[in-house]
Design an enzyme around this catalytic site. Structure first.
Site, PDB file in Angstrom:
ATOM      1  N   GLN A  94       0.763  -1.047  -0.137  1.00  0.00           N
ATOM      2  CA  GLN A  94      -0.023   0.121  -0.021  1.00  0.00           C
ATOM      3  C   GLN A  94       0.879   1.362   0.036  1.00  0.00           C
ATOM      4  OE1 GLN A  94      -2.821   0.492   3.239  1.00  0.00           O
ATOM      5  NE2 GLN A  94      -4.006   2.275   2.285  1.00  0.00           N
ATOM      6  N   HIS A 100      -8.279   1.635  -0.888  1.00  0.00           N
ATOM      7  CA  HIS A 100      -8.814   1.735  -2.501  1.00  0.00           C
ATOM      8  C   HIS A 100      -9.105   0.187  -2.838  1.00  0.00           C
ATOM      9  CE1 HIS A 100      -4.520   2.573  -1.886  1.00  0.00           C
ATOM     10  NE2 HIS A 100      -4.625   1.739  -2.962  1.00  0.00           N
TER      11      HIS A 100
HETATM   12  P1  5GP Z   1      -1.478   1.080  -3.576  1.00  0.00           P
HETATM   13  O1  5GP Z   1       0.141   0.771  -3.894  1.00  0.00           O
HETATM   14  O2  5GP Z   1      -1.685   1.995  -2.500  1.00  0.00           O
HETATM   15  O3  5GP Z   1      -2.092  -0.266  -3.408  1.00  0.00           O
HETATM   16  O4  5GP Z   1      -1.943   1.783  -4.746  1.00  0.00           O
HETATM   17  C1  5GP Z   1      -1.941   2.994  -5.108  1.00  0.00           C
HETATM   18  C2  5GP Z   1      -2.120   3.304  -6.607  1.00  0.00           C
HETATM   19  O5  5GP Z   1      -2.328   4.478  -7.000  1.00  0.00           O
HETATM   20  C3  5GP Z   1      -1.029   2.774  -7.428  1.00  0.00           C
HETATM   21  O6  5GP Z   1      -1.350   1.987  -8.325  1.00  0.00           O
HETATM   22  C4  5GP Z   1      -0.439   4.085  -8.285  1.00  0.00           C
HETATM   23  O7  5GP Z   1      -0.188   3.878  -9.465  1.00  0.00           O
HETATM   24  C5  5GP Z   1      -1.819   4.725  -8.293  1.00  0.00           C
HETATM   25  N1  5GP Z   1      -1.665   6.327  -8.082  1.00  0.00           N
HETATM   26  C6  5GP Z   1      -0.802   6.976  -7.163  1.00  0.00           C
HETATM   27  N2  5GP Z   1      -0.650   8.328  -7.498  1.00  0.00           N
HETATM   28  C7  5GP Z   1      -2.076   8.648  -8.364  1.00  0.00           C
HETATM   29  C8  5GP Z   1      -2.579   9.713  -9.128  1.00  0.00           C
HETATM   30  O8  5GP Z   1      -2.127  10.895  -8.958  1.00  0.00           O
HETATM   31  N3  5GP Z   1      -3.331   9.508  -9.931  1.00  0.00           N
HETATM   32  C9  5GP Z   1      -3.697   8.397 -10.413  1.00  0.00           C
HETATM   33  N4  5GP Z   1      -4.648   8.100 -11.310  1.00  0.00           N
HETATM   34  N5  5GP Z   1      -3.105   6.897  -9.679  1.00  0.00           N
HETATM   35  C10 5GP Z   1      -2.360   7.264  -8.712  1.00  0.00           C
END
Ligand code: 5GP
Length: 114
Positions: A94, A100
């Site tokens: 994360q 999300h």
């Molecule tokens: P996590 O790693 O927390 O499970 O997922 C976060 C996700 O958010 C990642 O896949 C990353 O690419 C996406 N993400 C991070 N910053 C942004 C942003 O500014 N815009 C969009 N559309 N996605 C983002």
């Protein structure tokens, strides 16, 4: 509300390619897609991670996020097979601490994910 990049997207301070929006849920294309279709589905209410999920408060909201996933999958024609992922904590990958669901599809998925 904690000031994550996702709260800025909710407040429309940062642009995102939004594919679904209701009063409680927002979904947009991931900026760094890991599959041909990679959508991030978030509650507008800030819950930092699944550790902080409380079924008494959040069950309906989570249900709406799953409904959104099904609707988006159908709209984007990946409803024959897709993956939903929730990363909880840095150890699980994360990076944004606003709960999300990743909706991934459009290619063959493999298991285990690693
Ligand atoms: P996590 O790693 O927390 O499970 O997922 C976060 C996700 O958010 C990642 O896949 C990353 O690419 C996406 N993400 C991070 N910053 C942004 C942003 O500014 N815009 C969009 N559309 N996605 C983002």
């Amino acid at each position: 509300m904690a000031d994550t990049i996702f709260s800025k997207i909710i407040n429309k301070e940062i642009k995102a390619d939004i594919v679904f929006e209701s009063d409680k849920v927002l979904a947009f294309r991931d900026i760094n897609p890991q599959a041909p279709v990679h959508i991030i589905i978030i509650p507008k209410e800030e819950i930092s991670r699944i550790n902080n999920f409380n079924s008494k408060k959040h069950s309906e909201l989570l249900g709406e996020m799953i409904d959104a996933a099904n609707k988006i999958a159908k709209d984007l024609k990946i409803d024959d097979g897709f993956r939903l992922v929730i990363n909880n904590g840095e150890k699980a990958g994360q990076s944004v601490f606003h709960l999300h669901i990743h909706l991934l599809g459009g290619r063959q998925m493999h298991w285990p994910p690693g």
